[in-house]
Enzyme design. Sequence first.
Site: not given
Ligand code: BES
Ligand code: MN
Length: 508
Positions: A282, A356
């Site tokens: 990230k 997931r």
């Molecule tokens: N933990 C994150 C989701 C999240 C984002 C929670 C912002 C709280 C605030 C999750 O694991 C994630 O990174 N999801 C990705 C999915 C994508 C790679 C398909 C996302 O939301 O970008």
């Molecule tokens: Mn994630």
Amino acid sequence: MSKAPVKVPNCSVKTASPAVEVDVLPVFQDASGKAVVAKNAYAKTLERLRKSAAFTAKFPSTQFLRLAGKGKAESLCLVAMGVEKELASDRIRSAGGHAWARLVAEKADSVAVHLDALVGASGEASALSRATAFAEGLLYGAYQFNEHKSKPVDAAWPKTITFVTKNAKLAKDFAPELKLVLEALRAMNVTRDWSNQPSNTGTPEYYAAEAKIFAKEYGLKCTILGEAEAKREKMGLFLAVGQGSEREGKIVILEHAPAKAKKTLVLVGKGVTFDSGGISIKPSMRMEEMKHDMTGAATCMGAILLAAKLKVPTRVVAILGFTENMPSGTAIQPGNVVAARNGKTVEIINTDAEGRLILADLLDYAHEFKPSAIVNVATLTGAVGVALGKQCCGLMGNDESFMSQVKAAAKSKDEKVWELPCWDEYFEDMRSDTADMRNSCNDSMGGTIRGGVFLKQFIRKGTPWVHMDIAYTGNGVTHIPYFPKKGGTGAHVRTLAALALEMGSDDA
Ligand code: BES
Ligand code: MN
Ligand code: ZN
């Protein structure tokens, strides 16, 4: 590594007003837009304010007056309730929340809440429900996270709160309700504490140890699975997410099993103690917020604790999957193919779509408990914030009638939820050339729905299931006056406990 007891304010119910620092007085507004002067000890003060229009009782507002020795209390905190005809439960709760914020800001120490002022033209029939909603609003914000300050910090809030009513029947009926409000607060504060814990202290091992302590206190059965057991259970996806971390993943299984239970509700929580994104790392901006990525597990924890205190007749099982998503030489890589517990293979396109993956194995495992229904709770997608904002939790599911039950439970607690489609059309995007499916696509279309549809692949035919995407309602919500303004909210704990209660009531 045992934790400090969960702090809640000291509360009591009395039929006569004790000597306190601050009197808290709810006030209605009349049709002409002025404060209603009710018959109480502060009628004269209110009359004066009404004339000068200094306090109109327009919701939301509060007024703090120093009484200069005129009354029993040193100060008076007026709480605007707005027009009585428009008074819904959430308005009362919100007014209580504003009152609490004002009392904290004014550094009030001992307060008396005058419940009889909540009964206006409506008569006494509504007295108990109004008193309860006001107490909820007043108390649900009583949370501070001071664990990591170098010096011990005393909770900066009113230390004693007396709820006063001259109505002996109300006093008697309200006392047990107040106890339940405090139990709900305690459960939500566990959720908040867990959510706010940094990931260097809040490791999978820490949550497993904490869960054991709470299980003992609340009379729950508690089983912990380590990675060796997860391997035996063939939880390939759960293990894949944690394989880049130095810390061992833990699966916590808690069980509230009343003797005559006819139904089983299984709660499954995402407990990623830190989500760096893994190799699909990230951006660093706000990455620290990813310590909250175990809020789904924390929410299930709060819910099962509250369900146990409420003695719900439903059997409730909570499966909490704790692990850490880190980039390293041993981490999963984009393009890797991993087999899930149910035998299906997944091509990991993006290691940041890790929630997931862990939930897939936990959801499959959930079926071993012969569930009447499954609910999973997860900070799954940033996209849910794009779709619904912070104001609302995204729901998806496979069964209309169970979905309605979840929505009804949320409505009964004034917690906002909204259903998104979970249609198979969306799964077409999740097909992989190499494996049975992939965990993400390389565009951002329908991100929340894709997450839900992926999870649906792990739910067996005939098992009702709902997925709650709490990525934006679980933390950092500022629009709910009776929740803390920063960090874990404790949202959905009461909804899930209400669901368990409701499932028990339609056993027949
Ligand atoms: N933990 C994150 C989701 C999240 C984002 C929670 C912002 C709280 C605030 C999750 O694991 C994630 O990174 N999801 C990705 C999915 C994508 C790679 C398909 C996302 O939301 O970008
Ligand atoms: Mn994630
Ligand atoms: Zn995540």
